[in-house]
Structures are given as C-alpha cells and as structure tokens.
Design a protein around this motif. Structure first.
Motif, PDB file in Angstrom:
ATOM      1  N   CYS A 106       0.831  -1.208   0.000  1.00  0.00           N
ATOM      2  CA  CYS A 106       0.000   0.000   0.000  1.00  0.00           C
ATOM      3  C   CYS A 106       0.863   1.255   0.000  1.00  0.00           C
ATOM      4  CB  CYS A 106      -0.926  -0.009   1.213  1.00  0.00           C
ATOM      5  SG  CYS A 106      -2.231  -1.266   1.143  1.00  0.00           S
ATOM      6  N   ALA A 107       1.897   1.271   0.836  1.00  0.00           N
ATOM      7  CA  ALA A 107       2.777   2.436   0.894  1.00  0.00           C
ATOM      8  C   ALA A 107       3.486   2.649  -0.439  1.00  0.00           C
ATOM      9  CB  ALA A 107       3.792   2.263   2.020  1.00  0.00           C
ATOM     10  N   SER A 108       4.013   1.573  -1.009  1.00  0.00           N
ATOM     11  CA  SER A 108       4.766   1.685  -2.257  1.00  0.00           C
ATOM     12  C   SER A 108       3.878   2.104  -3.423  1.00  0.00           C
ATOM     13  CB  SER A 108       5.448   0.348  -2.572  1.00  0.00           C
ATOM     14  OG  SER A 108       6.206   0.440  -3.762  1.00  0.00           O
ATOM     15  N   VAL A 109       2.719   1.466  -3.553  1.00  0.00           N
ATOM     16  CA  VAL A 109       1.810   1.790  -4.658  1.00  0.00           C
ATOM     17  C   VAL A 109       1.325   3.237  -4.548  1.00  0.00           C
ATOM     18  CG1 VAL A 109      -0.475   1.298  -5.625  1.00  0.00           C
ATOM     19  CG2 VAL A 109       1.098  -0.577  -5.116  1.00  0.00           C
ATOM     20  N   ALA A 110       1.031   3.675  -3.336  1.00  0.00           N
ATOM     21  CA  ALA A 110       0.578   5.056  -3.152  1.00  0.00           C
ATOM     22  C   ALA A 110       1.664   6.054  -3.536  1.00  0.00           C
ATOM     23  CB  ALA A 110       0.148   5.277  -1.708  1.00  0.00           C
ATOM     24  N   LEU A 111       2.898   5.793  -3.094  1.00  0.00           N
ATOM     25  CA  LEU A 111       3.990   6.736  -3.325  1.00  0.00           C
ATOM     26  C   LEU A 111       4.446   6.769  -4.780  1.00  0.00           C
ATOM     27  CD1 LEU A 111       6.177   6.067  -0.147  1.00  0.00           C
ATOM     28  CD2 LEU A 111       4.865   8.137  -0.641  1.00  0.00           C
ATOM     29  N   HIS A 112       4.398   5.617  -5.453  1.00  0.00           N
ATOM     30  CA  HIS A 112       5.012   5.523  -6.779  1.00  0.00           C
ATOM     31  C   HIS A 112       4.025   5.331  -7.922  1.00  0.00           C
ATOM     32  CE1 HIS A 112       9.010   5.417  -5.024  1.00  0.00           C
ATOM     33  NE2 HIS A 112       8.605   4.480  -4.186  1.00  0.00           N
ATOM     34  N   ASN A 113       2.784   4.957  -7.620  1.00  0.00           N
ATOM     35  CA  ASN A 113       1.837   4.659  -8.692  1.00  0.00           C
ATOM     36  C   ASN A 113       0.577   5.514  -8.660  1.00  0.00           C
ATOM     37  OD1 ASN A 113       3.167   1.781  -7.790  1.00  0.00           O
ATOM     38  ND2 ASN A 113       3.044   1.958 -10.017  1.00  0.00           N
ATOM     39  N   LEU A 114      -0.033   5.636  -7.489  1.00  0.00           N
ATOM     40  CA  LEU A 114      -1.311   6.340  -7.415  1.00  0.00           C
ATOM     41  C   LEU A 114      -1.160   7.851  -7.499  1.00  0.00           C
ATOM     42  CD1 LEU A 114      -3.160   4.292  -4.625  1.00  0.00           C
ATOM     43  CD2 LEU A 114      -3.576   4.238  -7.092  1.00  0.00           C
ATOM     44  N   PHE A 115      -0.066   8.368  -6.957  1.00  0.00           N
ATOM     45  CA  PHE A 115       0.132   9.815  -6.904  1.00  0.00           C
ATOM     46  C   PHE A 115       1.471  10.185  -7.532  1.00  0.00           C
ATOM     47  CE2 PHE A 115      -2.608   8.567  -3.380  1.00  0.00           C
ATOM     48  CZ  PHE A 115      -3.691   9.417  -3.554  1.00  0.00           C
ATOM     49  N   ALA A 116       1.588  11.433  -7.907  1.00  0.00           N
ATOM     50  CA  ALA A 116       2.817  11.913  -8.542  1.00  0.00           C
ATOM     51  C   ALA A 116       3.976  11.863  -7.551  1.00  0.00           C
ATOM     52  CB  ALA A 116       2.614  13.344  -9.040  1.00  0.00           C
ATOM     53  N   PRO A 117       5.212  11.754  -8.044  1.00  0.00           N
ATOM     54  CA  PRO A 117       6.380  11.728  -7.148  1.00  0.00           C
ATOM     55  C   PRO A 117       6.417  12.953  -6.238  1.00  0.00           C
ATOM     56  CG  PRO A 117       7.018  11.155  -9.390  1.00  0.00           C
ATOM     57  CD  PRO A 117       5.590  11.621  -9.461  1.00  0.00           C
ATOM     58  N   ASN A 118       6.876  12.727  -5.015  1.00  0.00           N
ATOM     59  CA  ASN A 118       7.045  13.801  -4.026  1.00  0.00           C
ATOM     60  C   ASN A 118       5.735  14.521  -3.694  1.00  0.00           C
ATOM     61  OD1 ASN A 118       9.934  13.380  -4.059  1.00  0.00           O
ATOM     62  ND2 ASN A 118       9.972  14.503  -6.003  1.00  0.00           N
ATOM     63  N   ALA A 147       5.776   1.727   7.295  1.00  0.00           N
ATOM     64  CA  ALA A 147       6.574   2.939   7.506  1.00  0.00           C
ATOM     65  C   ALA A 147       7.995   2.737   6.998  1.00  0.00           C
ATOM     66  CB  ALA A 147       6.576   3.310   8.990  1.00  0.00           C
ATOM     67  N   MET A 148       8.554   1.551   7.227  1.00  0.00           N
ATOM     68  CA  MET A 148       9.887   1.237   6.715  1.00  0.00           C
ATOM     69  C   MET A 148       9.908   1.286   5.186  1.00  0.00           C
ATOM     70  SD  MET A 148      12.351   0.545   8.875  1.00  0.00           S
ATOM     71  CE  MET A 148      12.691   0.070  10.567  1.00  0.00           C
ATOM     72  N   ALA A 149       8.879   0.728   4.562  1.00  0.00           N
ATOM     73  CA  ALA A 149       8.802   0.742   3.102  1.00  0.00           C
ATOM     74  C   ALA A 149       8.773   2.174   2.583  1.00  0.00           C
ATOM     75  CB  ALA A 149       7.565  -0.022   2.641  1.00  0.00           C
ATOM     76  N   ALA A 150       8.014   3.031   3.255  1.00  0.00           N
ATOM     77  CA  ALA A 150       7.948   4.434   2.853  1.00  0.00           C
ATOM     78  C   ALA A 150       9.298   5.118   3.035  1.00  0.00           C
ATOM     79  CB  ALA A 150       6.872   5.153   3.664  1.00  0.00           C
ATOM     80  N   ALA A 151       9.974   4.822   4.153  1.00  0.00           N
ATOM     81  CA  ALA A 151      11.276   5.438   4.419  1.00  0.00           C
ATOM     82  C   ALA A 151      12.307   5.030   3.373  1.00  0.00           C
ATOM     83  CB  ALA A 151      11.753   5.054   5.817  1.00  0.00           C
ATOM     84  N   ILE A 152      12.295   3.758   2.996  1.00  0.00           N
ATOM     85  CA  ILE A 152      13.239   3.285   1.986  1.00  0.00           C
ATOM     86  C   ILE A 152      12.970   3.952   0.641  1.00  0.00           C
ATOM     87  CG2 ILE A 152      13.936   1.227   0.679  1.00  0.00           C
ATOM     88  CD1 ILE A 152      13.584  -0.369   3.258  1.00  0.00           C
ATOM     89  N   SER A 153      11.735   4.395   0.432  1.00  0.00           N
ATOM     90  CA  SER A 153      11.390   5.133  -0.783  1.00  0.00           C
ATOM     91  C   SER A 153      11.675   6.625  -0.647  1.00  0.00           C
ATOM     92  CB  SER A 153       9.909   4.927  -1.120  1.00  0.00           C
ATOM     93  OG  SER A 153       9.679   3.608  -1.573  1.00  0.00           O
ATOM     94  N   GLY A 154      12.285   7.022   0.466  1.00  0.00           N
ATOM     95  CA  GLY A 154      12.690   8.410   0.641  1.00  0.00           C
ATOM     96  C   GLY A 154      11.687   9.300   1.338  1.00  0.00           C
ATOM     97  N   ALA A 155      10.605   8.727   1.855  1.00  0.00           N
ATOM     98  CA  ALA A 155       9.571   9.535   2.509  1.00  0.00           C
ATOM     99  C   ALA A 155       9.873   9.724   3.992  1.00  0.00           C
ATOM    100  CB  ALA A 155       8.207   8.865   2.341  1.00  0.00           C
ATOM    101  N   ASN A 156       9.366  10.808   4.559  1.00  0.00           N
ATOM    102  CA  ASN A 156       9.377  10.997   6.006  1.00  0.00           C
ATOM    103  C   ASN A 156       8.264  10.133   6.590  1.00  0.00           C
ATOM    104  OD1 ASN A 156      11.389  13.002   5.789  1.00  0.00           O
ATOM    105  ND2 ASN A 156       9.844  14.586   5.452  1.00  0.00           N
ATOM    106  N   ALA A 157       8.605   9.233   7.503  1.00  0.00           N
ATOM    107  CA  ALA A 157       7.635   8.222   7.923  1.00  0.00           C
ATOM    108  C   ALA A 157       7.502   8.135   9.434  1.00  0.00           C
ATOM    109  CB  ALA A 157       8.025   6.853   7.365  1.00  0.00           C
ATOM    110  N   ILE A 158       6.266   7.858   9.857  1.00  0.00           N
ATOM    111  CA  ILE A 158       5.939   7.635  11.265  1.00  0.00           C
ATOM    112  C   ILE A 158       5.104   6.366  11.364  1.00  0.00           C
ATOM    113  CG2 ILE A 158       4.640   8.489  13.262  1.00  0.00           C
ATOM    114  CD1 ILE A 158       5.222  11.335  12.302  1.00  0.00           C
TER     115      ILE A 158
END
Length: 353
Positions: A106-118, A147-158
């Motif tokens: 879910c984190a990866s698809v949201a960050l890289h597929n569903l929405f634009a980068p950054n 949260a770890m998956a998001a962090a590895i993708s460069g996101a600020n995660a909690i």
C-alpha cells in the motif's frame, strides 16, 4: 487548526474501518481528525487485516483495489460506498483506496503509482490496534513495515501504535478520543522537528501511545530506544482439516497478539494427547528426529502464539529509557530508528505538546 497544512499519506495493517469492536477501529477517527485539523489526507490501506506481516510484498500476486467513500458524519467510517473507479466527492467526503496487498505494498503503490512523485510531506502508518513496542513486536509489525517501506522510498515516515493496556480492554471512548488528539499533536510536532540528514537522519519515528487514563491530561512524551525482546512458539500443531478429529481453527484476536492480554491458542486442540517432547524409544539419543505426532498426522499448524510474558512483562524486566518502560509508565514513547533496524540518535529537542 494546524499551523501548516501537511500532505499526508495514511496507511495501516489493520485494514479498512471496522467499528469500535472490530479489527480496525482507530484509522477512521484518526484520519478524520487530521482532515479536521486542515491537513490534506489520502488513505491507502489493505482491503483486509494484514497484521504480523512485517515489510512483506507478495510479488507473485496481482494487486487490485477499489475506491471507498466513508459516510459523511459517520462515527466509525463503516458502511460506505465502494467503486471500481473514482467518482466526484460529495462535500465533506473522503476518498480512500483499498488494495488487496500488504501494508508495504500500500505504501509503495501510493507513493510511486497512485500519486505523482514527491506528493506527500509525510507518511503515517497506523494507528495500530495494539502497541508495537520492543523488537519482537516491531520487527513483526505490518504497521512498522509500511513505515519502513515508505522510508526506503525516501519519505518521512511515522509508525503509530495505540497500546491496549491491561485493565482497560476495550479502551473507553474517552481514551480513544484523547489518543486521537494527542497523536495528531505528536505527528505535527515531529514534522516540525524533522528527520535530520546524512548519518544522523531518522528514517522512521515509531510512536507508541498507551490507552491509559494518563493519556487524557498532558501526557508525558519520552524519547526512547527499543526494548530488546524475543518470543518463543508462534504456531500450534492441530488436527488437519481432513482429519475426523479436526477441531475448529484457532483465530488470532483482532489487532494481532499485541492487542490482547493473555497467551493465545490455549483452547486449540493439540494434534495428539501425548507429550510433544517425546520421541521414539528406538531413536538414538543425539539424533535429530521429528516428533512422533508428525509421523502419524498430516502437517497442520495455526498461528496461536504464546506471548504472555511479552504482552505483560514483569516490572523488573522493563529497562529504563526503552519504549516498553515508557508506555507501562503511562508515557508516550517515540523511538527514532533507521530502516536497517538500527537505533538512530534522537534530535536534541525538548518535545512539549
């Protein structure tokens, strides 16, 4: 109203809203509180509970999803509409995405597929039904995994978890309301503090909020390290479904083992009535050998962990300055970690909510 409007991705491992007695009672009120504070929130969660799955991806499975619209004015977010395609939102309505994947997916698809980068300032995974303090729970947690998956993708995660504490299960509504407010305040404050840079960067802040009376009035907030813990048996051998002696399958309590007070699986009928440690008298003393029961029955195991000491540790086993020590003292624990499961140095900032 928040001082700065944040673009927030919210995910979890408990799945879509379930109501107060279900497997995912916390995600909707928290999402609603973030929106009411003025933040731009997008919710992408698993379509069903995915507790204890860590940072896993089911790479052989195709991931599909639907759009979900919780009813406007709902207390728990249940009973909304689903749609294969997004539709025009009504006033005050939120649009969620439910994916048949893991929390990390879910984190990866949201960050890289569903929405634009950054697109997002912040990714929050949670609030989890049950605490994720100490290594045994954190390294198993789908909440921390996302949260770890998001962090590895460069996101600020909690990673945010709400601990169900002994003597207060289920937690009173006023505890949940207080946890919602204080968690929103913690998230906003952590965004102000930041994640640092270089070797001093924090990849994930894992936050544990105990649902205790202390949460209702100016709760203490502590920087902590993660307590080092371990678990023993997680699965129990039971009769195979094809067996005439098959018992009803065991179920993990809602929210996973950290959400309950006692060891699970004690009511599960064992595959045999004999001593599990026994072995054939003909076996050589030092020979590695299957237990006899597995030579007579088809293999069949259910997730029924024995976690009594892990869920309710003795006071003398609580190490000062750790997350476990903090939450059992009624304080909010914030543990900065790296995405390599290494401790990170806490920012030199006094947190005041």
């Amino acid at each position: 109203m928040a001082s700065k409007r944040l673009r927030i991705l919210l995910t979890n491992d408990d799945g879509p809203p379930s109501g107060p007695k279900g497997h995912s009672p916390f995600v909707y009120p928290f999402a609603r509180a973030l929106v009411d504070a003025g933040h731009d929130v997008r919710v992408v969660v698993p379509s069903s509970q995915k507790s204890w799955i860590g940072k896993a991806y089911h790479i052989a499975d195709k991931c599909t999803g639907v759009f979900y619209y919780p009813p406007v004015g709902s207390d728990d977010g249940t009973g909304g509409e689903t749609s294969d395609l997004p539709r025009e939102r009504r006033e005050g309505e939120m649009e969620w995405v439910l994916l048949n994947g893991t929390p990390a997916t879910c984190a990866s698809v949201a960050l890289h597929n569903l929405f634009a980068p950054n697109s997002f300032d912040l990714v929050i995974s949670g609030p989890n039904l049950g605490r994720n303090s100490s290594t045994a729970f954190a390294m198993s947690s789908g909440t921390v995994g996302a949260a770890m998956a998001a962090a590895i993708s460069g996101a600020n995660a909690i990673a945010l978890s709400w601990g169900l504490m002994e003597g207060w299960k289920p937690p009173p509504r006023e505890f949940v309301d207080a946890a919602t407010k204080v968690s929103r305040d913690v998230v906003e404050r952590l965004h102000e503090v930041g994640w640092g840079e270089g070797e001093g960067r924090v990849d994930v802040y894992t936050v544990n909020v105990p649902l205790l009376p202390s949460i209702q009035k100016s709760p203490e907030v502590r920087w902590t390290t993660m307590a080092q813990t371990a678990y023993g048996r997680l699965f129990k051998s039971t009769p195979h479904p094809d067996s005439t002696t098959s018992a009803s399958p065991a179920e993990v309590n809602k929210g996973g083992p950290a959400a309950v007070a006692a060891p699970q699986g004690d009511n599960v009928k064992p595959a045999t009535s004999g001593d599990e440690s026994s072995s054939s008298s003909s076996a050589k003393k030092d020979e590695l050998r299957l237990k006899d029961e597995h030579r007579k029955e088809k293999l069949h195991f259910v997730f029924a962990p024995d976690l009594g000491a892990l869920i309710n540790p003795r006071p003398e086993d609580l190490v000062e300055d750790t997350d476990n020590h903090a939450i059992f003292a009624g304080a909010i624990s914030i543990t900065p970690i790296r995405a390599a499961f290494m401790p990170a140095k806490a920012p030199n900032v006094q947190l005041r909510l």
